[in-house]
Write a protein that holds these residues in place. Structure first.
Motif, PDB file in Angstrom:
ATOM      1  N   ILE A  66      16.421  -9.194  30.233  1.00 17.76           N
ATOM      2  CA  ILE A  66      16.449  -8.082  31.178  1.00 17.76           C
ATOM      3  C   ILE A  66      15.864  -8.526  32.520  1.00 17.76           C
ATOM      4  O   ILE A  66      15.027  -9.412  32.584  1.00 17.76           O
ATOM      5  CB  ILE A  66      15.694  -6.850  30.636  1.00 17.76           C
ATOM      6  N   ASP A  67      16.353  -7.866  33.560  1.00 17.78           N
ATOM      7  CA  ASP A  67      15.974  -8.194  34.930  1.00 17.78           C
ATOM      8  C   ASP A  67      16.458  -9.615  35.270  1.00 17.78           C
ATOM      9  O   ASP A  67      17.407 -10.117  34.675  1.00 17.78           O
ATOM     10  CB  ASP A  67      14.478  -8.010  35.153  1.00 17.78           C
TER      11      ASP A  67
ATOM     12  N   ASP B  49      20.124  -4.823  31.571  1.00 19.70           N
ATOM     13  CA  ASP B  49      19.021  -4.433  32.445  1.00 19.70           C
ATOM     14  C   ASP B  49      18.090  -3.486  31.683  1.00 19.70           C
ATOM     15  O   ASP B  49      18.405  -3.020  30.591  1.00 19.70           O
ATOM     16  CB  ASP B  49      19.507  -3.812  33.761  1.00 19.70           C
ATOM     17  N   TRP B  50      16.933  -3.214  32.256  1.00 17.50           N
ATOM     18  CA  TRP B  50      15.900  -2.448  31.580  1.00 17.50           C
ATOM     19  C   TRP B  50      16.362  -1.048  31.204  1.00 17.50           C
ATOM     20  O   TRP B  50      16.156  -0.592  30.078  1.00 17.50           O
ATOM     21  CB  TRP B  50      14.656  -2.388  32.454  1.00 17.50           C
TER      22      TRP B  50
END
Length: 272
Positions: free
Chosen positions: A150-151, A178-179
């Motif tokens: 993530i990110d 992603d988060w």
């Protein structure tokens, strides 16, 4: 049929050399893996290279000969070339005698079966390829399902990450997302989100970890953002008895993963 290439200007040599750069890997959906051990690890889980490049300096190792035969049988290409060209492809003065070109293998978050493994790693903005590769290797060791990225994480298919994984890349699901998407997906089903934090007051051996456990590992320099910590079901700390205030990210992940594994084994032996 094995093809021989001796010219530095050969288009295939230029193409393979370009795979050291992320933009070219992404465009082609291919990545490089170096060394017989890593390629055999891939073969053992039924993953063969699209292109196999071997050194013409000496008779191939018996395992390399097997890999050549299996790659050709599967419709892949086998290229024989000199050490100088292998060095150009890998950007190493002393290149490995075997290099494989593989299709990248990211897994969509929607395709993940969370119940297929008791442990999953969630890497948040991990920037060091050695840490990410090691995280994959730890995941393989503890029977994890894979690594959810993530990110802005380092490229899981870079040569450095692949090398550090020692072949575990081929046994672990690699899930870029992603988060927000991850957290929404996680809360749609079972899953305990566990984070390590310097701000936590609970020792990492105290909680009762339940499967599937998602171990959230923060950025090497900054750790987890406050809002990510708040989203965790469990926040723990690993005690530091010396002057250092924290462990390397992949080392902390290993400590946590083996605690989860040991708790599961202990409950199994008690008949729970």
């Amino acid at each position: 049929m094995i093809r021989d290439i001796s010219g530095f200007s050969n288009p295939l040599v230029k193409r393979l050399r370009s795979l050291r750069e992320k933009k070219h890997r992404k465009r082609e959906g291919l990545f490089l893996a170096e060394g017989l051990r890593i390629l055999i690890e891939a073969r053992d889980v039924s993953v063969l290279p699209d292109i196999l490049v071997i050194s013409d300096d000496a008779r191939p190792h018996p395992l390399a000969e097997e890999l050549i035969e299996e790659t050709l049988a599967a419709g892949g290409d086998v290229i024989r070339t000199g050490v100088e060209i292998l060095s150009k492809i890998t950007a190493k003065d002393n290149p490995q005698a075997v290099v494989g070109v593989y299709r990248d293998c990211p897994t969509a978050l929607s395709a993940v079966d969370r119940h297929s493994a008791p442990i999953w790693f969630v890497a948040q903005a991990m920037r060091d390829p050695g840490n990410l590769g090691t995280l994959m290797r730890i995941g393989d060791a503890v029977g994890a399902g894979g690594v959810i990225l993530i990110d802005d994480c380092v490229d899981p298919f870079s040569v450095e990450t692949v090398r550090a994984s020692m072949g575990a890349l081929f046994t672990q699901a690699i899930v870029p997302t992603d988060w927000t998407k991850f957290l929404g997906w996680l809360r749609e089903g079972q899953g305990q989100l566990v984070g390590t934090s310097l701000n936590a007051s609970v020792d990492y051996q105290e909680p009762h970890y339940t499967a599937p456990t998602f171990l959230l590992i923060g950025n090497e320099a900054r750790g987890l953002p406050p809002e990510y910590e708040e989203a965790c079901d469990v926040r723990v700390k690993i005690p530091m008895l010396g002057r250092a205030d924290s462990l390397n990210a992949s080392v902390a992940a290993a400590v946590m993963a083996y605690e989860v594994v040991n708790q599961s084994k202990a409950r199994g032996s008690q008949g729970e």
